[in-house]
Scaffold this motif. Structure first.
Motif, PDB file in Angstrom:
ATOM      1  N   GLY A  34       0.778  -1.237   0.000  1.00  0.00           N
ATOM      2  CA  GLY A  34       0.000   0.000   0.000  1.00  0.00           C
ATOM      3  C   GLY A  34       0.808   1.285   0.000  1.00  0.00           C
ATOM      4  O   GLY A  34       0.231   2.369   0.042  1.00  0.00           O
ATOM      5  N   TRP A  35       2.132   1.212  -0.040  1.00  0.00           N
ATOM      6  CA  TRP A  35       2.962   2.406  -0.123  1.00  0.00           C
ATOM      7  C   TRP A  35       2.919   2.927  -1.559  1.00  0.00           C
ATOM      8  O   TRP A  35       2.666   2.179  -2.498  1.00  0.00           O
ATOM      9  CB  TRP A  35       4.396   2.085   0.284  1.00  0.00           C
ATOM     10  CG  TRP A  35       4.531   1.714   1.728  1.00  0.00           C
ATOM     11  CD1 TRP A  35       4.323   0.484   2.287  1.00  0.00           C
ATOM     12  CD2 TRP A  35       4.877   2.576   2.800  1.00  0.00           C
ATOM     13  NE1 TRP A  35       4.530   0.531   3.639  1.00  0.00           N
ATOM     14  CE2 TRP A  35       4.875   1.798   3.987  1.00  0.00           C
ATOM     15  CE3 TRP A  35       5.197   3.922   2.892  1.00  0.00           C
ATOM     16  CZ2 TRP A  35       5.179   2.345   5.226  1.00  0.00           C
ATOM     17  CZ3 TRP A  35       5.505   4.460   4.134  1.00  0.00           C
ATOM     18  CH2 TRP A  35       5.492   3.680   5.285  1.00  0.00           C
ATOM     19  N   HIS A  36       3.166   4.237  -1.726  1.00  0.00           N
ATOM     20  CA  HIS A  36       3.158   4.876  -3.042  1.00  0.00           C
ATOM     21  C   HIS A  36       4.489   5.589  -3.256  1.00  0.00           C
ATOM     22  O   HIS A  36       5.038   6.188  -2.321  1.00  0.00           O
ATOM     23  CB  HIS A  36       2.022   5.897  -3.147  1.00  0.00           C
ATOM     24  CG  HIS A  36       0.684   5.288  -2.925  1.00  0.00           C
ATOM     25  ND1 HIS A  36      -0.011   4.641  -3.921  1.00  0.00           N
ATOM     26  CD2 HIS A  36      -0.078   5.197  -1.815  1.00  0.00           C
ATOM     27  CE1 HIS A  36      -1.144   4.184  -3.430  1.00  0.00           C
ATOM     28  NE2 HIS A  36      -1.212   4.510  -2.149  1.00  0.00           N
ATOM     29  N   LEU A  37       4.983   5.550  -4.488  1.00  0.00           N
ATOM     30  CA  LEU A  37       6.229   6.248  -4.810  1.00  0.00           C
ATOM     31  C   LEU A  37       6.056   7.743  -4.554  1.00  0.00           C
ATOM     32  O   LEU A  37       4.999   8.311  -4.807  1.00  0.00           O
ATOM     33  CB  LEU A  37       6.595   6.021  -6.269  1.00  0.00           C
ATOM     34  CG  LEU A  37       6.852   4.583  -6.692  1.00  0.00           C
ATOM     35  CD1 LEU A  37       7.142   4.529  -8.190  1.00  0.00           C
ATOM     36  CD2 LEU A  37       7.994   3.970  -5.900  1.00  0.00           C
ATOM     37  N   PHE A  38       7.115   8.361  -4.062  1.00  0.00           N
ATOM     38  CA  PHE A  38       7.105   9.791  -3.780  1.00  0.00           C
ATOM     39  C   PHE A  38       8.378  10.375  -4.386  1.00  0.00           C
ATOM     40  O   PHE A  38       9.478  10.165  -3.874  1.00  0.00           O
ATOM     41  CB  PHE A  38       7.054  10.041  -2.270  1.00  0.00           C
ATOM     42  CG  PHE A  38       6.915  11.484  -1.898  1.00  0.00           C
ATOM     43  CD1 PHE A  38       5.687  12.111  -1.965  1.00  0.00           C
ATOM     44  CD2 PHE A  38       8.012  12.207  -1.489  1.00  0.00           C
ATOM     45  CE1 PHE A  38       5.554  13.442  -1.623  1.00  0.00           C
ATOM     46  CE2 PHE A  38       7.900  13.545  -1.134  1.00  0.00           C
ATOM     47  CZ  PHE A  38       6.666  14.161  -1.211  1.00  0.00           C
ATOM     48  N   GLY A  39       8.244  11.060  -5.501  1.00  0.00           N
ATOM     49  CA  GLY A  39       9.408  11.629  -6.165  1.00  0.00           C
ATOM     50  C   GLY A  39      10.148  10.599  -7.007  1.00  0.00           C
ATOM     51  O   GLY A  39       9.704   9.464  -7.171  1.00  0.00           O
ATOM     52  N   SER A  40      11.270  11.028  -7.529  1.00  0.00           N
ATOM     53  CA  SER A  40      12.081  10.188  -8.406  1.00  0.00           C
ATOM     54  C   SER A  40      13.095   9.378  -7.607  1.00  0.00           C
ATOM     55  O   SER A  40      13.512   9.794  -6.530  1.00  0.00           O
ATOM     56  CB  SER A  40      12.835  11.064  -9.405  1.00  0.00           C
ATOM     57  OG  SER A  40      11.923  11.788 -10.199  1.00  0.00           O
ATOM     58  N   PRO A  41      13.524   8.244  -8.158  1.00  0.00           N
ATOM     59  CA  PRO A  41      14.582   7.483  -7.490  1.00  0.00           C
ATOM     60  C   PRO A  41      15.900   8.247  -7.558  1.00  0.00           C
ATOM     61  O   PRO A  41      16.083   9.129  -8.400  1.00  0.00           O
ATOM     62  CB  PRO A  41      14.656   6.182  -8.300  1.00  0.00           C
ATOM     63  CG  PRO A  41      14.096   6.527  -9.632  1.00  0.00           C
ATOM     64  CD  PRO A  41      13.091   7.614  -9.397  1.00  0.00           C
ATOM     65  N   THR A  42      16.811   7.912  -6.658  1.00  0.00           N
ATOM     66  CA  THR A  42      18.134   8.533  -6.656  1.00  0.00           C
ATOM     67  C   THR A  42      19.195   7.446  -6.797  1.00  0.00           C
ATOM     68  O   THR A  42      18.977   6.285  -6.447  1.00  0.00           O
ATOM     69  CB  THR A  42      18.395   9.309  -5.353  1.00  0.00           C
ATOM     70  OG1 THR A  42      18.317   8.398  -4.250  1.00  0.00           O
ATOM     71  CG2 THR A  42      17.384  10.421  -5.163  1.00  0.00           C
ATOM     72  N   TYR A  43      20.341   7.835  -7.319  1.00  0.00           N
ATOM     73  CA  TYR A  43      21.462   6.921  -7.484  1.00  0.00           C
ATOM     74  C   TYR A  43      22.719   7.623  -7.002  1.00  0.00           C
ATOM     75  O   TYR A  43      22.882   8.817  -7.197  1.00  0.00           O
ATOM     76  CB  TYR A  43      21.641   6.521  -8.955  1.00  0.00           C
ATOM     77  CG  TYR A  43      20.449   5.806  -9.513  1.00  0.00           C
ATOM     78  CD1 TYR A  43      20.297   4.438  -9.330  1.00  0.00           C
ATOM     79  CD2 TYR A  43      19.466   6.502 -10.203  1.00  0.00           C
ATOM     80  CE1 TYR A  43      19.194   3.776  -9.828  1.00  0.00           C
ATOM     81  CE2 TYR A  43      18.364   5.847 -10.701  1.00  0.00           C
ATOM     82  CZ  TYR A  43      18.232   4.487 -10.511  1.00  0.00           C
ATOM     83  OH  TYR A  43      17.141   3.837 -10.990  1.00  0.00           O
ATOM     84  N   SER A  44      23.596   6.873  -6.391  1.00  0.00           N
ATOM     85  CA  SER A  44      24.837   7.444  -5.889  1.00  0.00           C
ATOM     86  C   SER A  44      25.931   6.389  -5.940  1.00  0.00           C
ATOM     87  O   SER A  44      25.675   5.204  -5.713  1.00  0.00           O
ATOM     88  CB  SER A  44      24.645   7.926  -4.445  1.00  0.00           C
ATOM     89  OG  SER A  44      25.831   8.484  -3.953  1.00  0.00           O
TER      90      SER A  44
END
Length: 68
Positions: A26-36
């Motif tokens: 039930g969680w929803h994506l919030f914003g874009s993914p990040t990579y480092s």
């Protein structure tokens, strides 16, 4: 109550499974993914914020957000 989590992990299938599991709970994506780039381990790391609305529960700093 609105919950927020920031999921992190290596840039591999395990991270995708972690995000998929959260979406199916039930969680929803919030914003874009990040990579480092992690210079110590010489690997790429991923991050993705997720949010969830939960009714009838009071926020407690000691709660384990992943159980909601």
């Amino acid at each position: 109550m609105k919950l927020y989590r920031f999921l992190t992990g290596p840039d591999d299938a395990s991270f995708c499974h972690k995000v998929t599991a959260a979406l199916n709970k039930g969680w929803h994506l919030f914003g874009s993914p990040t990579y480092s780039y992690d210079a110590e381990t010489k690997t790429m790391k991923c991050g993705q914020a997720v949010v969830k609305d939960v009714d009838g529960v009071e926020y407690d700093p000691g709660m384990k957000l992943g159980d909601q």
